[in-house]
Design a protein around this motif. Structure first.
Motif, PDB file in Angstrom:
ATOM      1  N   ARG A  49     -42.804  16.138  16.758  1.00 34.62           N
ATOM      2  CA  ARG A  49     -42.538  15.242  17.756  1.00 34.62           C
ATOM      3  C   ARG A  49     -41.371  16.619  18.352  1.00 34.62           C
ATOM      4  O   ARG A  49     -40.252  17.589  17.720  1.00 34.62           O
ATOM      5  N   ILE A  50     -40.518  16.465  19.701  1.00 33.38           N
ATOM      6  CA  ILE A  50     -39.812  17.234  20.687  1.00 33.38           C
ATOM      7  C   ILE A  50     -39.677  16.408  21.358  1.00 33.38           C
ATOM      8  O   ILE A  50     -40.088  15.357  22.267  1.00 33.38           O
ATOM      9  N   PHE A  51     -39.002  16.674  20.835  1.00 39.56           N
ATOM     10  CA  PHE A  51     -36.929  15.754  22.481  1.00 39.56           C
ATOM     11  C   PHE A  51     -36.832  17.189  23.051  1.00 39.56           C
ATOM     12  O   PHE A  51     -36.202  18.439  22.817  1.00 39.56           O
ATOM     13  N   ILE A  52     -37.362  17.208  24.838  1.00 35.93           N
ATOM     14  CA  ILE A  52     -37.134  17.992  25.896  1.00 35.93           C
ATOM     15  C   ILE A  52     -35.989  16.883  26.443  1.00 35.93           C
ATOM     16  O   ILE A  52     -36.068  16.332  27.362  1.00 35.93           O
ATOM     17  N   VAL A  53     -34.618  18.446  26.906  1.00 34.19           N
ATOM     18  CA  VAL A  53     -33.796  18.142  27.215  1.00 34.19           C
ATOM     19  C   VAL A  53     -33.306  19.384  28.348  1.00 34.19           C
ATOM     20  O   VAL A  53     -33.063  20.252  28.111  1.00 34.19           O
ATOM     21  N   ASP A  54     -33.203  18.149  29.444  1.00 34.52           N
ATOM     22  CA  ASP A  54     -32.252  19.063  30.653  1.00 34.52           C
ATOM     23  C   ASP A  54     -32.024  17.874  31.655  1.00 34.52           C
ATOM     24  O   ASP A  54     -33.223  17.023  31.776  1.00 34.52           O
ATOM     25  N   ARG A  55     -30.739  17.922  32.382  1.00 37.87           N
ATOM     26  CA  ARG A  55     -30.770  16.909  33.749  1.00 37.87           C
ATOM     27  C   ARG A  55     -31.354  18.050  34.473  1.00 37.87           C
ATOM     28  O   ARG A  55     -31.131  16.297  35.823  1.00 37.87           O
ATOM     29  N   ASP A  56     -31.236  18.648  35.042  1.00 43.78           N
ATOM     30  CA  ASP A  56     -32.105  19.335  36.490  1.00 43.78           C
ATOM     31  C   ASP A  56     -33.036  19.360  37.010  1.00 43.78           C
ATOM     32  O   ASP A  56     -34.679  18.458  35.879  1.00 43.78           O
ATOM     33  N   PHE A  57     -33.667  19.396  38.314  1.00 42.41           N
ATOM     34  CA  PHE A  57     -34.468  18.975  39.145  1.00 42.41           C
ATOM     35  C   PHE A  57     -35.457  20.971  39.271  1.00 42.41           C
ATOM     36  O   PHE A  57     -34.610  21.635  39.612  1.00 42.41           O
ATOM     37  N   VAL A  58     -36.867  20.572  39.112  1.00 43.12           N
ATOM     38  CA  VAL A  58     -37.101  21.942  39.921  1.00 43.12           C
ATOM     39  C   VAL A  58     -37.094  22.514  40.675  1.00 43.12           C
ATOM     40  O   VAL A  58     -36.461  22.125  41.794  1.00 43.12           O
ATOM     41  N   ASN A  59     -36.408  23.975  40.735  1.00 38.77           N
ATOM     42  CA  ASN A  59     -35.832  24.774  42.163  1.00 38.77           C
ATOM     43  C   ASN A  59     -37.070  25.965  42.295  1.00 38.77           C
ATOM     44  O   ASN A  59     -37.689  26.078  41.278  1.00 38.77           O
ATOM     45  N   LEU A  87     -38.728  29.760  39.509  1.00 38.18           N
ATOM     46  CA  LEU A  87     -40.245  30.302  39.001  1.00 38.18           C
ATOM     47  C   LEU A  87     -40.899  31.331  38.652  1.00 38.18           C
ATOM     48  O   LEU A  87     -42.006  31.589  38.510  1.00 38.18           O
ATOM     49  N   ASN A  88     -39.633  32.179  38.752  1.00 39.77           N
ATOM     50  CA  ASN A  88     -39.850  34.106  38.294  1.00 39.77           C
ATOM     51  C   ASN A  88     -39.361  33.987  36.437  1.00 39.77           C
ATOM     52  O   ASN A  88     -40.684  34.900  36.009  1.00 39.77           O
ATOM     53  N   ARG A  89     -39.914  32.404  35.811  1.00 43.34           N
ATOM     54  CA  ARG A  89     -39.280  33.161  34.364  1.00 43.34           C
ATOM     55  C   ARG A  89     -39.790  31.172  34.098  1.00 43.34           C
ATOM     56  O   ARG A  89     -40.034  31.516  32.540  1.00 43.34           O
ATOM     57  N   GLN A  90     -39.173  30.078  33.969  1.00 39.66           N
ATOM     58  CA  GLN A  90     -40.081  28.856  33.842  1.00 39.66           C
ATOM     59  C   GLN A  90     -41.513  28.227  34.123  1.00 39.66           C
ATOM     60  O   GLN A  90     -41.442  27.770  34.639  1.00 39.66           O
ATOM     61  N   PHE A  91     -42.343  29.178  32.991  1.00 37.49           N
ATOM     62  CA  PHE A  91     -43.691  29.261  33.639  1.00 37.49           C
ATOM     63  C   PHE A  91     -44.494  27.402  33.549  1.00 37.49           C
ATOM     64  O   PHE A  91     -45.571  27.418  34.150  1.00 37.49           O
ATOM     65  N   LEU A  92     -43.195  26.315  32.902  1.00 39.21           N
ATOM     66  CA  LEU A  92     -43.957  25.017  33.316  1.00 39.21           C
ATOM     67  C   LEU A  92     -43.832  24.477  34.408  1.00 39.21           C
ATOM     68  O   LEU A  92     -44.959  23.683  34.228  1.00 39.21           O
ATOM     69  N   TYR A  93     -43.489  25.303  34.964  1.00 36.71           N
ATOM     70  CA  TYR A  93     -43.506  24.930  36.987  1.00 36.71           C
ATOM     71  C   TYR A  93     -44.324  25.287  37.677  1.00 36.71           C
ATOM     72  O   TYR A  93     -43.614  26.822  37.983  1.00 36.71           O
ATOM     73  N   GLY A  94     -44.380  24.385  38.610  1.00 32.43           N
ATOM     74  CA  GLY A  94     -44.990  24.972  40.142  1.00 32.43           C
ATOM     75  C   GLY A  94     -44.171  25.241  40.843  1.00 32.43           C
ATOM     76  O   GLY A  94     -43.553  24.073  41.272  1.00 32.43           O
ATOM     77  N   MET A  95     -45.171  25.484  42.411  1.00 31.93           N
ATOM     78  CA  MET A  95     -45.084  25.106  43.632  1.00 31.93           C
ATOM     79  C   MET A  95     -44.224  23.762  43.950  1.00 31.93           C
ATOM     80  O   MET A  95     -43.875  23.444  44.619  1.00 31.93           O
ATOM     81  N   LEU A  96     -45.673  22.403  43.086  1.00 29.95           N
ATOM     82  CA  LEU A  96     -45.782  21.584  43.209  1.00 29.95           C
ATOM     83  C   LEU A  96     -45.301  20.359  42.781  1.00 29.95           C
ATOM     84  O   LEU A  96     -44.952  19.536  43.022  1.00 29.95           O
ATOM     85  N   ASP A  97     -44.033  21.241  41.703  1.00 32.37           N
ATOM     86  CA  ASP A  97     -43.063  20.309  41.017  1.00 32.37           C
ATOM     87  C   ASP A  97     -42.089  20.511  41.786  1.00 32.37           C
ATOM     88  O   ASP A  97     -40.949  19.887  40.655  1.00 32.37           O
ATOM     89  N   ILE A  98     -41.628  21.032  42.906  1.00 35.96           N
ATOM     90  CA  ILE A  98     -40.187  20.986  42.949  1.00 35.96           C
ATOM     91  C   ILE A  98     -39.388  20.028  43.790  1.00 35.96           C
ATOM     92  O   ILE A  98     -40.572  19.519  44.082  1.00 35.96           O
ATOM     93  N   GLY A  99     -38.557  19.894  43.308  1.00 32.59           N
ATOM     94  CA  GLY A  99     -37.447  19.000  43.199  1.00 32.59           C
ATOM     95  C   GLY A  99     -38.234  17.166  42.577  1.00 32.59           C
ATOM     96  O   GLY A  99     -37.765  16.751  42.218  1.00 32.59           O
ATOM     97  N   LYS A 100     -39.205  18.290  41.338  1.00 30.02           N
ATOM     98  CA  LYS A 100     -39.612  16.830  40.513  1.00 30.02           C
ATOM     99  C   LYS A 100     -38.595  17.336  38.733  1.00 30.02           C
ATOM    100  O   LYS A 100     -38.041  18.726  38.981  1.00 30.02           O
ATOM    101  N   PRO A 101     -38.131  15.866  38.373  1.00 29.98           N
ATOM    102  CA  PRO A 101     -36.699  16.612  36.967  1.00 29.98           C
ATOM    103  C   PRO A 101     -38.317  17.040  36.680  1.00 29.98           C
ATOM    104  O   PRO A 101     -38.927  17.154  35.703  1.00 29.98           O
ATOM    105  N   LYS A 102     -37.486  18.582  35.611  1.00 29.74           N
ATOM    106  CA  LYS A 102     -38.060  19.386  35.430  1.00 29.74           C
ATOM    107  C   LYS A 102     -38.109  18.873  33.546  1.00 29.74           C
ATOM    108  O   LYS A 102     -39.607  19.197  32.935  1.00 29.74           O
ATOM    109  N   VAL A 103     -37.792  17.691  33.042  1.00 26.10           N
ATOM    110  CA  VAL A 103     -38.156  17.291  31.646  1.00 26.10           C
ATOM    111  C   VAL A 103     -39.386  16.266  31.830  1.00 26.10           C
ATOM    112  O   VAL A 103     -40.372  16.693  31.340  1.00 26.10           O
TER     113      VAL A 103
END
Lengths: 91, 234
Positions: B46-56, B60-76
């Motif tokens: 079981r893993i809790f992933i915690v972050d308050r931020d939205f994808v920006n 994207l230079n390093r946070q490979f779970l996110y892509g261009m279509l995710d911009i503005g969505k909650p990271k978690v």
């Protein structure tokens, strides 16, 4: 007494070495002076800020203990190891 | 079959330990994306992933779970979806919160171990203090430019974060290269797996300092502060 001073990260580029052996007295002031003779007078600024306080953005470990724990009671002993590095805070 | 190539190192018992464990990855930026991915691939229960931020876009230079279509969505939310695709056997629980003194104990009560993906010393110290209080191991890491650092806070067995770093000043937006968080985040996952499976020697009482410019890995010993206001009494 003989102290080993180890530098990390960009301090190595700045001063062109990873480690120097210093002959110095018991105090931090004496260590900074001895290091500055070898590494250049600017090295003092890696330890002290313009007010003469230990810099907040450097971690200085003396035999693994943060210098800020023991600031008032530093008395270097022969063979002590001092490590200086800038902490990395990003994620 | 999924775990066949790791069983020679950790055995069935180790795999069961992973399956039965619960971990929080706090901060789903560069370090958190990497650490969470490898922990989920390894079969953490079981893993809790915690972050308050939205994808920006600048993530994207390093946070490979996110892509261009995710911009503005909650990271978690995005990360949870990707991580569930990677391993549907893992229970992924997203928390869109900023960890603070008011919620940290509720989070830690749910987990066996905490992984640091944060970029704020204030939040790190909140986690450190709660982990020490509850005896929860805490895998700390930080990155800046080409550099990274890593240590394991194991309450009662080595120094806590306050012993090592004392009071830290916050620095805004540190420069970060993707491969540096890749290396350091992978090492966080490795230390977590070692702690859970009790294989190898975890980085307790030692601080790894990495410099990517000359590929230098160096470990310095770090000691407890006998007067530490957080951990000296345990």
């Amino acid at each position: 007494m003989r102290i080993t001073l180890k530098l990390f990260a960009f301090l190595r580029d700045e001063y062109g070495t990873k480690e120097v052996q210093l002959e110095c007295g018991e105090t931090l002031e004496s260590l900074a002076e001895a290091a500055s003779k070898i590494l250049g007078k600017d090295f003092r600024r890696e330890i002290f800020d313009e007010k003469g306080e230990v810099r907040k953005d450097r971690i200085i470990l003396i035999n693994g203990r943060n210098l800020k724990d023991i600031k008032g009671e530093i008395r270097f002993k022969d063979g002590d190891a001092v490590a200086v590095f800038p902490p990395a805070g990003g994620g | 079959m999924r775990y066949k190539r790791q069983l020679p190192m950790i055995g069935d018992r180790g795999q069961m330990c992973l399956r039965n464990s619960s971990v929080a990855v706090v901060g789903m930026g560069g370090l958190g994306c990497v650490a969470a991915t490898y922990l989920i691939a390894a079969g953490i229960g079981r893993i809790f992933i915690v972050d308050r931020d939205f994808v920006n876009e600048s993530n994207l230079n390093r946070q490979f779970l996110y892509g261009m279509l995710d911009i503005g969505k909650p990271k978690v939310d995005v990360a949870a979806e990707r991580l569930r695709e990677l391993n549907p056997d893992v229970n992924v629980i997203p928390f869109q919160i900023d960890v603070d003194e008011n919620n940290v104990m509720n989070l830690i009560a749910e987990v066996d171990l905490v992984v640091d993906g944060l970029d704020s010393w204030k939040s790190r110290f909140v986690l450190n203090d709660a982990c020490v209080k509850t005896g929860t191991p805490y895998v700390h890491a930080g990155v800046s430019g080409f550099r990274g650092q890593l240590t394991v806070v194991f309450p009662g067995r080595g120094p806590c974060l306050r012993c090592i770093f004392k009071e830290m000043e916050e620095k805004s937006l540190q420069p970060v290269l993707g491969p540096v968080v890749g290396i350091i985040g992978s090492l966080e996952a490795l230390e977590t797996i070692k702690l859970i499976t009790e294989v190898g020697e975890p980085l307790i009482g030692r601080l790894l300092l990495f410099d990517g410019r000359d590929l230098d890995f160096e470990i310095v010993d770090v000691e407890r502060d006998p007067k530490c206001p957080i951990c000296s009494s345990i």
